[in-house]
Design a protein around this motif. Structure first.
Motif, PDB file in Angstrom:
ATOM      1  N   TYR A  69      10.524  47.317  36.576  1.00  9.78           N
ATOM      2  CA  TYR A  69      10.588  46.054  36.753  1.00  9.78           C
ATOM      3  C   TYR A  69       9.334  45.211  36.353  1.00  9.78           C
ATOM      4  O   TYR A  69       9.274  44.143  35.600  1.00  9.78           O
ATOM      5  CB  TYR A  69      11.074  45.495  38.068  1.00  9.78           C
ATOM      6  CG  TYR A  69      12.266  46.135  38.471  1.00  9.78           C
ATOM      7  CD1 TYR A  69      13.495  45.329  37.995  1.00  9.78           C
ATOM      8  CD2 TYR A  69      12.585  47.235  38.986  1.00  9.78           C
ATOM      9  CE1 TYR A  69      14.822  45.525  38.439  1.00  9.78           C
ATOM     10  CE2 TYR A  69      13.848  47.766  39.214  1.00  9.78           C
ATOM     11  CZ  TYR A  69      14.968  46.949  38.867  1.00  9.78           C
ATOM     12  OH  TYR A  69      16.197  47.269  39.163  1.00  9.78           O
ATOM     13  N   TYR A  70       8.097  46.046  36.810  1.00 14.89           N
ATOM     14  CA  TYR A  70       6.821  45.364  36.337  1.00 14.89           C
ATOM     15  C   TYR A  70       6.746  45.514  34.846  1.00 14.89           C
ATOM     16  O   TYR A  70       6.151  44.549  34.253  1.00 14.89           O
ATOM     17  CB  TYR A  70       5.773  46.294  37.048  1.00 14.89           C
ATOM     18  CG  TYR A  70       5.819  46.119  38.560  1.00 14.89           C
ATOM     19  CD1 TYR A  70       6.215  44.773  39.156  1.00 14.89           C
ATOM     20  CD2 TYR A  70       5.114  46.784  39.394  1.00 14.89           C
ATOM     21  CE1 TYR A  70       6.263  44.556  40.472  1.00 14.89           C
ATOM     22  CE2 TYR A  70       5.128  46.785  40.794  1.00 14.89           C
ATOM     23  CZ  TYR A  70       5.706  45.551  41.380  1.00 14.89           C
ATOM     24  OH  TYR A  70       5.670  45.490  42.777  1.00 14.89           O
ATOM     25  N   GLY A  71       7.102  46.506  34.049  1.00 15.44           N
ATOM     26  CA  GLY A  71       6.827  46.669  32.562  1.00 15.44           C
ATOM     27  C   GLY A  71       7.629  45.544  32.039  1.00 15.44           C
ATOM     28  O   GLY A  71       7.191  44.986  31.119  1.00 15.44           O
ATOM     29  N   ALA A  72       8.879  45.323  32.297  1.00 11.39           N
ATOM     30  CA  ALA A  72       9.795  44.186  31.849  1.00 11.39           C
ATOM     31  C   ALA A  72       8.928  42.862  32.051  1.00 11.39           C
ATOM     32  O   ALA A  72       8.880  42.006  31.229  1.00 11.39           O
ATOM     33  CB  ALA A  72      11.097  44.221  32.465  1.00 11.39           C
ATOM     34  N   TYR A  73       8.431  42.563  33.294  1.00  8.80           N
ATOM     35  CA  TYR A  73       8.022  41.306  33.407  1.00  8.80           C
ATOM     36  C   TYR A  73       6.735  41.125  32.725  1.00  8.80           C
ATOM     37  O   TYR A  73       6.474  40.139  32.118  1.00  8.80           O
ATOM     38  CB  TYR A  73       7.576  41.064  35.115  1.00  8.80           C
ATOM     39  CG  TYR A  73       7.387  39.806  35.535  1.00  8.80           C
ATOM     40  CD1 TYR A  73       7.832  38.592  34.932  1.00  8.80           C
ATOM     41  CD2 TYR A  73       6.262  39.632  36.411  1.00  8.80           C
ATOM     42  CE1 TYR A  73       7.382  37.485  35.146  1.00  8.80           C
ATOM     43  CE2 TYR A  73       5.775  38.520  36.868  1.00  8.80           C
ATOM     44  CZ  TYR A  73       6.506  37.448  36.273  1.00  8.80           C
ATOM     45  OH  TYR A  73       5.929  35.961  36.671  1.00  8.80           O
ATOM     46  N   ALA A  74       5.933  42.061  32.526  1.00  3.39           N
ATOM     47  CA  ALA A  74       4.657  42.209  32.036  1.00  3.39           C
ATOM     48  C   ALA A  74       4.890  41.982  30.249  1.00  3.39           C
ATOM     49  O   ALA A  74       4.162  41.018  29.784  1.00  3.39           O
ATOM     50  CB  ALA A  74       3.960  43.360  31.987  1.00  3.39           C
ATOM     51  N   ALA A  75       6.035  42.580  29.828  1.00  2.97           N
ATOM     52  CA  ALA A  75       6.378  42.217  28.518  1.00  2.97           C
ATOM     53  C   ALA A  75       6.759  40.704  28.501  1.00  2.97           C
ATOM     54  O   ALA A  75       6.614  39.935  27.222  1.00  2.97           O
ATOM     55  CB  ALA A  75       7.341  43.043  28.255  1.00  2.97           C
ATOM     56  N   CYS A 112      18.446  48.021  46.759  1.00  2.79           N
ATOM     57  CA  CYS A 112      19.595  47.678  45.862  1.00  2.79           C
ATOM     58  C   CYS A 112      18.986  47.589  44.261  1.00  2.79           C
ATOM     59  O   CYS A 112      19.945  47.863  43.388  1.00  2.79           O
ATOM     60  CB  CYS A 112      19.967  46.118  45.997  1.00  2.79           C
ATOM     61  SG  CYS A 112      20.435  45.872  47.646  1.00  2.79           S
ATOM     62  N   TYR A 113      17.968  47.837  44.249  1.00  2.46           N
ATOM     63  CA  TYR A 113      17.316  47.727  42.717  1.00  2.46           C
ATOM     64  C   TYR A 113      16.604  48.929  42.344  1.00  2.46           C
ATOM     65  O   TYR A 113      16.166  49.120  40.838  1.00  2.46           O
ATOM     66  CB  TYR A 113      16.473  46.436  42.600  1.00  2.46           C
ATOM     67  CG  TYR A 113      16.999  45.271  42.831  1.00  2.46           C
ATOM     68  CD1 TYR A 113      17.575  44.391  41.638  1.00  2.46           C
ATOM     69  CD2 TYR A 113      16.864  44.438  43.902  1.00  2.46           C
ATOM     70  CE1 TYR A 113      18.285  43.456  41.816  1.00  2.46           C
ATOM     71  CE2 TYR A 113      17.807  43.200  43.941  1.00  2.46           C
ATOM     72  CZ  TYR A 113      18.281  42.865  42.952  1.00  2.46           C
ATOM     73  OH  TYR A 113      18.872  41.603  42.984  1.00  2.46           O
ATOM     74  N   ILE A 114      16.127  49.847  43.130  1.00  3.13           N
ATOM     75  CA  ILE A 114      15.748  51.057  42.489  1.00  3.13           C
ATOM     76  C   ILE A 114      16.194  52.355  43.032  1.00  3.13           C
ATOM     77  O   ILE A 114      16.695  52.315  43.849  1.00  3.13           O
ATOM     78  CB  ILE A 114      13.912  51.129  43.023  1.00  3.13           C
ATOM     79  CG1 ILE A 114      13.877  50.963  44.520  1.00  3.13           C
ATOM     80  CG2 ILE A 114      13.135  49.846  42.312  1.00  3.13           C
ATOM     81  CD1 ILE A 114      12.416  50.960  45.020  1.00  3.13           C
ATOM     82  N   PRO A 115      16.022  53.404  42.188  1.00  6.56           N
ATOM     83  CA  PRO A 115      15.455  53.262  40.781  1.00  6.56           C
ATOM     84  C   PRO A 115      16.461  52.587  39.861  1.00  6.56           C
ATOM     85  O   PRO A 115      17.385  52.296  40.022  1.00  6.56           O
ATOM     86  CB  PRO A 115      15.490  54.523  40.455  1.00  6.56           C
ATOM     87  CG  PRO A 115      16.608  55.319  41.183  1.00  6.56           C
ATOM     88  CD  PRO A 115      16.721  54.620  42.374  1.00  6.56           C
TER      89      PRO A 115
END
Length: 353
Positions: free
Chosen positions: A10-16, A344-347
């Motif tokens: 999620y952090y990678g997607a948001y950083a992108a 709910c969201y990880i992994p």
């Protein structure tokens, strides 16, 4: 951070997304390419997740054991679009995951149509990610689809097409009946807009909200989504951000917006007043207030993405960055502290298992 590895996706997607928004400032052509890349990427990320989202099991049960067996029975239900779609996909013999893909498609189709009306569609899309995209089409697919229809209705509102606006809201109600509250906007599509009428509309909407909170659907939502005091506090913060956005628009942005962008001024102003009014729902239920607040996030993102084009003297750069900083803070705190997010969201998993 205790969940560092599990939240990297999620952090990678948001950083992108944030990097794309920054790079998009270099030129219109690059921004256009990045927009389509991000839009398609987000659709795949959301629509083809596997066993991700609190509603995964509930909708899987609905898909495998639907409460209706014929299209006529589906039409007789309050949310006929949802049940009709399930029957159609079952008749086509496709697996359950395609229900998520189709509802994600409805969400992103509406978001795309509304985004294309913005001066910076890419920034608009990025600003929708941390709260709206993660919480709705990834976990509440019926309301996610309804929000897609609401975005189409917002576009009709800008175009002053009353019948089209009402039609999109009614279609959205076939997936989630909560959208019917936004029929209260209908008189303003072609009618005069002023503060007195906004106040009247807000007052008239409150009884409807209260009645909806007593319905069976609201009861199911409350039992499904109320979890801990921390989660209730999360709803308070999300609604507080909406309320502050509405105040900021009315106090700092409205005059310049009205001069420069008269076509969508009325929608922005209506949305701002609604953002402030929705805070009153905290007196009824943080869950119900949170649910209705999600419909207003596209308008909030529109306001945030328009800030660089408005006159704010020497403060423009600060106020341009502030929405990204605030949403990032909320996103990080939620992903690190929320029991809801952990369950709910990880992994995150992609595909068909």
């Amino acid at each position: 951070m205790p969940r560092g590895r599990d939240t990297l996706t999620y952090y990678g997607a948001y950083a992108a997304l944030l990097l794309a928004a920054y790079l998009g400032r270099s030129g219109r052509d690059l921004r256009q390419v990045l927009y389509w890349f991000i839009l398609i990427g987000l659709f795949l990320f959301v629509g083809f997740r596997f066993e991700v989202g609190c509603d995964w099991i509930g909708y899987l049960i609905n898909y495998n054991y639907p409460i209706v067996t014929t299209y006529s029975e589906a039409l007789a239900t309050r949310e006929a679009g949802h049940w009709g779609l399930i029957l159609l996909l079952r008749d086509l013999g496709v697996p359950y995951q395609y229900l998520n893909a189709v509802t994600a498609g409805l969400f992103f189709l509406g978001l795309h149509v509304f985004a294309r009306r913005q001066l910076d569609p890419l920034a608009f899309l990025v600003l929708c990610f941390p709260i709206l995209i993660i919480n709705m089409p990834m976990a509440a697919i019926r309301q996610g689809a309804a929000i897609g229809f609401m975005c189409l209705a917002y576009t009709a509102f800008i175009d002053r097409r009353l019948a089209v606006y009402v039609a999109w809201v009614l279609l959205g109600a076939t997936f989630h009946s909560s959208i019917l509250l936004f029929l209260a906007f209908a008189p303003f599509v072609v009618g005069r807009f002023n503060r007195e009428n906004v106040l009247i509309a807000a007052i008239l909407a409150l009884p409807g909200l209260y009645l909806l909170s007593l319905t069976e659907a609201a009861g199911i939502a409350e039992s499904r989504y109320i979890e801990t005091e921390l989660e209730a506090s999360g709803a308070v913060f999300r609604l507080a951000i909406l309320g502050l956005t509405g105040l900021f628009f009315l106090l700092a942005l409205a005059p310049d917006w009205r001069r420069k962008f008269p076509d969508d001024y009325k929608l922005a102003a209506m949305g701002a007043w609604a953002m402030i009014s929705v805070l009153s729902l905290l007196l009824v239920s943080t869950v119900i207030g949170d649910r209705f607040g999600y419909y207003l996030i596209p308008v909030q993102a529109m306001i945030f993405a328009r800030i660089p084009y408005l006159s704010l003297a020497t403060s423009r750069q600060f106020f341009t960055i502030m929405p990204y900083a605030a949403l990032t803070f909320v996103f990080v705190v939620w992903t690190q502290l929320s029991w809801h997010f952990e369950q709910c969201y990880i992994p995150y998993r992609f595909g068909f298992g």
